[in-house]
Design a protein around this motif. Structure first.
Motif, PDB file in Angstrom:
ATOM      1  N   ARG A 180       6.168  -6.099 -16.021  1.00  0.00           N
ATOM      2  CA  ARG A 180       6.399  -6.045 -14.574  1.00  0.00           C
ATOM      3  C   ARG A 180       5.604  -4.909 -13.943  1.00  0.00           C
ATOM      4  O   ARG A 180       5.077  -5.027 -12.838  1.00  0.00           O
ATOM      5  N   VAL A 199       2.003  -5.937 -13.421  1.00  0.00           N
ATOM      6  CA  VAL A 199       1.841  -6.747 -12.201  1.00  0.00           C
ATOM      7  C   VAL A 199       1.769  -5.838 -10.979  1.00  0.00           C
ATOM      8  O   VAL A 199       0.914  -6.015 -10.096  1.00  0.00           O
ATOM      9  N   ALA A 200       2.659  -4.838 -10.916  1.00  0.00           N
ATOM     10  CA  ALA A 200       2.649  -3.900  -9.787  1.00  0.00           C
ATOM     11  C   ALA A 200       1.347  -3.107  -9.753  1.00  0.00           C
ATOM     12  O   ALA A 200       0.768  -2.878  -8.681  1.00  0.00           O
ATOM     13  N   GLN A 255      -1.660  -3.930 -10.976  1.00  0.00           N
ATOM     14  CA  GLN A 255      -2.825  -4.744 -10.647  1.00  0.00           C
ATOM     15  C   GLN A 255      -2.761  -5.293  -9.225  1.00  0.00           C
ATOM     16  O   GLN A 255      -3.770  -5.302  -8.512  1.00  0.00           O
ATOM     17  N   SER A 256      -1.577  -5.729  -8.781  1.00  0.00           N
ATOM     18  CA  SER A 256      -1.469  -6.286  -7.430  1.00  0.00           C
ATOM     19  C   SER A 256      -1.678  -5.213  -6.369  1.00  0.00           C
ATOM     20  O   SER A 256      -2.156  -5.496  -5.273  1.00  0.00           O
ATOM     21  N   GLY A 257      -1.325  -3.949  -6.690  1.00  0.00           N
ATOM     22  CA  GLY A 257      -1.539  -2.854  -5.761  1.00  0.00           C
ATOM     23  C   GLY A 257      -2.913  -2.237  -5.858  1.00  0.00           C
ATOM     24  O   GLY A 257      -3.206  -1.261  -5.146  1.00  0.00           O
ATOM     25  N   GLU A 258      -3.750  -2.768  -6.744  1.00  0.00           N
ATOM     26  CA  GLU A 258      -5.110  -2.265  -6.952  1.00  0.00           C
ATOM     27  C   GLU A 258      -5.117  -0.755  -7.207  1.00  0.00           C
ATOM     28  O   GLU A 258      -5.913  -0.003  -6.637  1.00  0.00           O
ATOM     29  N   HIS A 259      -4.218  -0.337  -8.098  1.00  0.00           N
ATOM     30  CA  HIS A 259      -4.115   1.080  -8.425  1.00  0.00           C
ATOM     31  C   HIS A 259      -5.187   1.469  -9.431  1.00  0.00           C
ATOM     32  O   HIS A 259      -5.664   0.643 -10.226  1.00  0.00           O
ATOM     33  N   ALA A 268      -2.490  -3.005 -18.886  1.00  0.00           N
ATOM     34  CA  ALA A 268      -3.309  -3.353 -17.726  1.00  0.00           C
ATOM     35  C   ALA A 268      -4.780  -3.494 -18.105  1.00  0.00           C
ATOM     36  O   ALA A 268      -5.519  -4.270 -17.490  1.00  0.00           O
TER      37      ALA A 268
END
Length: 398
Positions: A81, A84-85, A87-91, A113
């Motif tokens: 989880r 996902v956070a 990668q989706s936040g482009e950190h 990641a």
């Protein structure tokens, strides 16, 4: 940098002292951390350390994005989880705030990641033969991680490992890669002063256990042995005071240093306490430090035949009134009692129904069992576990 803040690089950058947190923004910039993901546990979100850290990020002009979907023993699912956070936040980086749960989860997120198969490829049983030295590991280019511990126990901030629970099999997986070592560690005692006494006790005993098991490991690593001896002295000097007065920043800093040192010491290995605590924590969801604290004297007694001389040497260094194994064991038992640690696993709700499974799992936990002071089989681990459930310490030899 304030003269009250110490700088070390051993084995990574460490800033230690009250107000070391003030350096967070500077270190983020130097590590090119533009969009860090802050990984912490949900209980931290309303506490002082979280507020202090967020204020520092705002002051540095850095965005604040938080991932806190963690259990007390972070699982492989928690990590996925978090990926996902991330990668989706482009950190592009991570900050871990908390105890071992946050540290281990952040490391797992960084690894998974970049390498979706990494949690399997670098699990302990897989890496022993594939990667005999740190230089044998493939370079993965993991995102930079800054670690800020709020407890003084796991030492995960200075480790290259992440311990994650496999909820399907009720076991803990040890994942290891040299790039899991944080790029920067900030040891600020102000981040630990709100830690409740019970957690101060359990995490402090966790640090003590790390040092003791490393010290008793049969592997030859004199540098780690020396660190373990001094780490145990720091625990003996500071743990009681940190427990009695959480606002004592000298005691809090001493315990942070002792905890971090332990992660360096246990490069030499851990032992039977962790071999038992890992499956018990995964199956029964008990606090890892508390399990270690309860189990410690039972494993010490089981190992006595091969550690007598070393423990006597350690007792002399600590200037105990009875400088032998018996005197050291009495010191451990007295310390536990002063800290309110239960004497038996039965007192925290465990029984012997799964004793055979516990014994088998302890042997299977090769990341710890293979460096116990002496080889123990499943039946011997079963006996230690049953003794710990019932609070029975077998007679100590002269």
């Amino acid at each position: 940098m304030s003269p009250a803040v110490h700088y070390w690089n051993y084995p990574t950058e460490i800033f230690c002292g009250a107000d070391a947190l003030d350096l967070l923004g500077q270190r983020c910039r130097l590590l090119n951390m533009g969009r860090p993901l802050l990984v912490t546990d949900p209980g931290m979100l309303t506490l002082e350390p979280f507020n202090l850290l967020v204020a520092q990020l705002h002051r540095a002009g850095l965005p604040v994005a938080v991932f806190s979907e963690l259990g007390a023993n972070p699982s492989l699912e928690d990590v996925q989880r978090g990926v996902v956070a991330f990668q989706s936040g482009e950190h592009d980086s991570l900050i871990a705030l908390g105890g071992g749960s946050a540290m281990d989860a952040a490391k797992g997120i960084a690894l998974a990641a970049c390498d979706p198969e990494g949690l399997e490829r670098f699990e302990w049983s897989q890496i022993i033969e594939r990667y005999p030295s740190l230089s044998d590991f493939p370079a993965l280019g993991l995102p930079p991680l800054i670690a800020l511990p709020t407890t003084a126990g796991t030492g995960s901030e200075l480790g290259r490992e992440a311990v994650l629970t496999d909820t399907r099999l009720h076991v803990k997986r040890v994942i290891s890669h040299p790039q899991l070592l944080p790029a920067c560690v900030i040891l600020d005692p102000q981040l630990t002063r709100s830690l409740p006494p019970a957690l101060t006790a359990a995490t402090g005993m966790d640090a003590l256990t790390h040092h003791l098991e490393a010290f008793c490991s049969p592997l030859y690593h004199p540098m780690s042995s020396g660190i373990a001896v001094e780490g145990i002295r720091l625990v003996s000097q500071h743990l009681r005071q940190a427990y009695a007065n959480g606002q004592d920043l000298v005691a809090r800093e001493g315990m942070l240093v002792a905890s971090a040192m332990a992660a360096v010491a246990f490069q030499k290995g851990l032992g039977g306490v962790h071999a038992l605590a890992h499956p018990l924590g995964a199956r029964y969801h008990k606090h890892h430090g508390l399990l270690n604290a309860i189990l410690l004297p039972y494993v010490l007694v089981a190992n006595q035949p091969v550690i007598n001389a070393d423990i006597a040497r350690l007792a002399r260094y600590l200037e105990l009134p009875q400088p032998d194994f018996r005197g050291f064991l009495d010191w451990v038992l007295a310390l536990r009692a002063e800290l309110g640690i239960p004497h038996s696993l039965g007192e925290i709700g465990l029984d012997t129904a799964d004793a055979d499974w516990v014994g088998a799992q302890a042997v299977a936990d090769i990341s710890s069992s293979e460096t116990n002071a002496q080889p123990l089989n499943a039946e011997q681990y079963r006996t230690i576990f049953c003794n710990a459930v019932h609070g029975v310490l077998p007679g100590v030899r002269p």
